[in-house]
Scaffold this active site. Structure first.
Site, PDB file in Angstrom:
ATOM      1  N   GLY A 133      11.696  29.528 -80.951  1.00 15.55           N
ATOM      2  CA  GLY A 133      11.287  28.490 -80.497  1.00 15.55           C
ATOM      3  C   GLY A 133      11.888  27.722 -79.685  1.00 15.55           C
ATOM      4  O   GLY A 133      13.241  27.777 -78.882  1.00 15.55           O
ATOM      5  N   HIS A 161      14.073  33.114 -72.715  1.00 16.56           N
ATOM      6  CA  HIS A 161      13.185  33.396 -73.851  1.00 16.56           C
ATOM      7  C   HIS A 161      12.410  35.023 -72.839  1.00 16.56           C
ATOM      8  O   HIS A 161      10.917  36.285 -73.577  1.00 16.56           O
ATOM      9  CB  HIS A 161      12.625  32.850 -74.738  1.00 16.56           C
ATOM     10  CG  HIS A 161      13.500  32.559 -75.678  1.00 16.56           C
ATOM     11  ND1 HIS A 161      13.531  30.865 -75.574  1.00 16.56           N
ATOM     12  CD2 HIS A 161      13.642  32.576 -76.955  1.00 16.56           C
ATOM     13  CE1 HIS A 161      14.675  30.280 -76.558  1.00 16.56           C
ATOM     14  NE2 HIS A 161      14.572  31.481 -77.145  1.00 16.56           N
TER      15      HIS A 161
HETATM   16  P1  AMP Z   1      16.531  32.096 -80.040  1.00 15.56           P
HETATM   17  O1  AMP Z   1      14.857  31.689 -80.455  1.00 15.56           O
HETATM   18  O2  AMP Z   1      17.405  31.607 -80.041  1.00 15.56           O
HETATM   19  O3  AMP Z   1      16.813  32.113 -81.801  1.00 15.56           O
HETATM   20  O4  AMP Z   1      16.530  33.673 -79.568  1.00 15.56           O
HETATM   21  C1  AMP Z   1      15.349  34.061 -79.349  1.00 15.56           C
HETATM   22  C2  AMP Z   1      15.812  35.514 -78.313  1.00 15.56           C
HETATM   23  O5  AMP Z   1      15.769  34.805 -77.066  1.00 15.56           O
HETATM   24  C3  AMP Z   1      17.372  35.760 -78.966  1.00 15.56           C
HETATM   25  O6  AMP Z   1      17.309  37.269 -79.301  1.00 15.56           O
HETATM   26  C4  AMP Z   1      18.419  35.368 -77.962  1.00 15.56           C
HETATM   27  O7  AMP Z   1      19.225  36.576 -77.916  1.00 15.56           O
HETATM   28  C5  AMP Z   1      17.531  35.054 -76.707  1.00 15.56           C
HETATM   29  N1  AMP Z   1      17.972  34.739 -75.610  1.00 15.56           N
HETATM   30  C6  AMP Z   1      17.851  33.179 -76.071  1.00 15.56           C
HETATM   31  N2  AMP Z   1      18.436  32.780 -74.718  1.00 15.56           N
HETATM   32  C7  AMP Z   1      18.525  33.390 -73.554  1.00 15.56           C
HETATM   33  C8  AMP Z   1      18.757  33.912 -72.462  1.00 15.56           C
HETATM   34  N3  AMP Z   1      20.059  32.865 -71.850  1.00 15.56           N
HETATM   35  N4  AMP Z   1      18.897  35.030 -72.272  1.00 15.56           N
HETATM   36  C9  AMP Z   1      18.517  35.869 -73.263  1.00 15.56           C
HETATM   37  N5  AMP Z   1      18.209  35.759 -73.842  1.00 15.56           N
HETATM   38  C10 AMP Z   1      17.952  34.838 -74.457  1.00 15.56           C
END
Ligand code: AMP
Length: 286
Positions: A36, A42
C-alpha cells in the site's frame, strides 16, 4: 472519483469464488502484491499486467513478518482510500485487502533457505526479512493462484528471492521484473519517501546521483575498492546520511565483486538512512 469498476475483497473465501469464475472463463490472472501507500511505481506494475490482457489483482497487506524493526512496522505509511482511488484509475480489476488473521490464521513457522542470496545486502542487514517475504508471497500466491506476478526491480534482491521461491515450491507462476520508476530528480519512488522531511527529501536525491557516478567510474575501469571509498566519503560529509551498504555485485547471482573482470554484468546496490528513513536503490552498471 470516476474510474474503472474494481472489486474489493477482504475475505479470502470471497476472492476465491470470484477468481474461480475468472479462470472458468479461461482468463489469465496477473498479480501485483504491495504493502500500500501506492505511487506511480506500483501503478507501473498494474499497467504491465493490464497491457498483457490479464485479469489484474492487486493486494495491499503490510506484512508484519518481514519487518525486523517494530517501529518501522508501526510507522509504515497507510493510505487506503487514496490507494483505492489510484487503483480504480489504473484499471486494476480486483483488490485484495486481507486482515492479518486472514493471512496468518495461525503462526507461520516455516523456515526457508535461499542460500548465499540471504547472506548479502538486505539479507545481511535485515535478519529474517526475506523469510518473512517468502512467507507472505507464498501465502498470497496460494490465495490468488496467478499465472503471472509482477515485481519492481527497486527491490532487486527480492525479485531474486521470489524467483527462487517459485522454483523451490515448483509453482507454475511467471515472475516478471519491472523497471524502477523514479521522481524527476532521480529518487526511486518509495512509500517511505512520504515520511521524509523537506530537508531529507532534498538530501535523498544524492543517492541516485551517486549510483550514476559509480556507473561512470565502473565503465572507466576504476577499481571497485576506490568506487566504494568514493561513495562512502561523499555520504560521510553530511550527518543526515548513514550508509548501511554500497556494493557492486554480479547482477545474476548478487555475489559481491572486488574486481570488474569477474563479471559479465555488474549492479550497484545501496541502502542508506536519510534522517530516520532507510532508502534502497540500485543501478545496472553493464
Ligand atoms: P511495496 O509496497 O514497497 O512492498 O512494493 C510493492 C511492489 O512494488 C514491489 O514489487 C516493489 O518492488 C514495487 N515497487 C516499489 N517501488 C517501485 C518503484 N519505484 N518502481 C518500480 N516498482 C516499485
Amino acid at each position: 472519483m470516476q474510474g474503472h469498476y474494481m472489486l474489493i475483497f477482504e475475505r479470502n473465501s470471497e476472492l476465491k469464488i470470484h477468481l474461480d469464475r475468472i479462470r472458468a472463463e479461461s482468463r489469465q490472472i496477473g498479480f501485483v502484491p504491495t504493502m500500500g501507500a501506492l505511487h506511480a511505481g506500483h501503478i507501473s506494475l498494474i499497467n504491465e499486467s493490464k497491457k498483457r490482457g490479464l485479469f489484474t489483482v492487486c493486494s495491499i497487506f503490510v506484512n508484519p513478518t518481514q519487518f525486523n524493526d517494530k517501529k518501522d512496522l508501526e510507522n509504515y505509511p497507510r493510505t487506503p482510500q487514496a490507494d483505492i482511488d489510484m487503483l480504480r484509475q489504473s484499471g486494476c480489476d480486483a483488490l485484495f485487502m486481507p486482515t492479518t488473521e486472514e493471512v496468518y490464521p495461525k503462526e507461520d513457522v516455516r523456515i526457508f533457505n535461499f542460500g548465499e542470496l540471504e547472506t548479502v545486502l538486505e539479507g545481511a542487514h535485515r535478519p529474517g526479512h526475506f523469510n518473512g517475504v517468502a512467507k507472505v508471497v507464498s501465502i498470497l500466491f496460494d490465495k490468488v493462484h496467478p499465472d503471472v506476478a509482477f515485481f519492481g526491480s527497486k527491490d532487486y534482491q527480492q525479485v531474486m528471492i521470489v524467483k527462487a521461491l517459485v522454483k523451490q515450491l515448483n509453482l507454475p507462476i511467471q515472475i516478471v521484473p519491472c523497471p524502477i520508476i523514479r521522481e524527476p530528480d532521480g529518487l526511486a519512488m518509495s512509500s517511505r519517501n512520504m515520511r521524509l522531511t523537506k530537508e531529507e527529501r532534498e538530501a535523498a536525491k544524492l543517492i541516485p546521483l551517486l549510483l550514476n557516478e559509480s556507473k561512470i567510474f565502473f565503465k572507466a575501469q576504476k577499481p571497485i575498492s576506490e568506487i566504494k571509498a568514493f561513495i562512502a566519503s561523499k555520504l560521510a560529509q553530511k550527518s543526515i546520511y548513514k550508509l548501511e551498504y554500497f556494493e557492486i555485485c554480479n547482477s545474476e547471482s548478487l555475489q559481491i565483486l572486488t574486481d570488474k573482470k569477474e563479471v559479465k554484468q555488474g549492479i550497484a546496490l545501496i541502502a542508506c538512512f536519510v534522517g530516520n528513513i532507510r532508502l534502497i536503490d540500485n543501478l545496472i552498471l553493464d
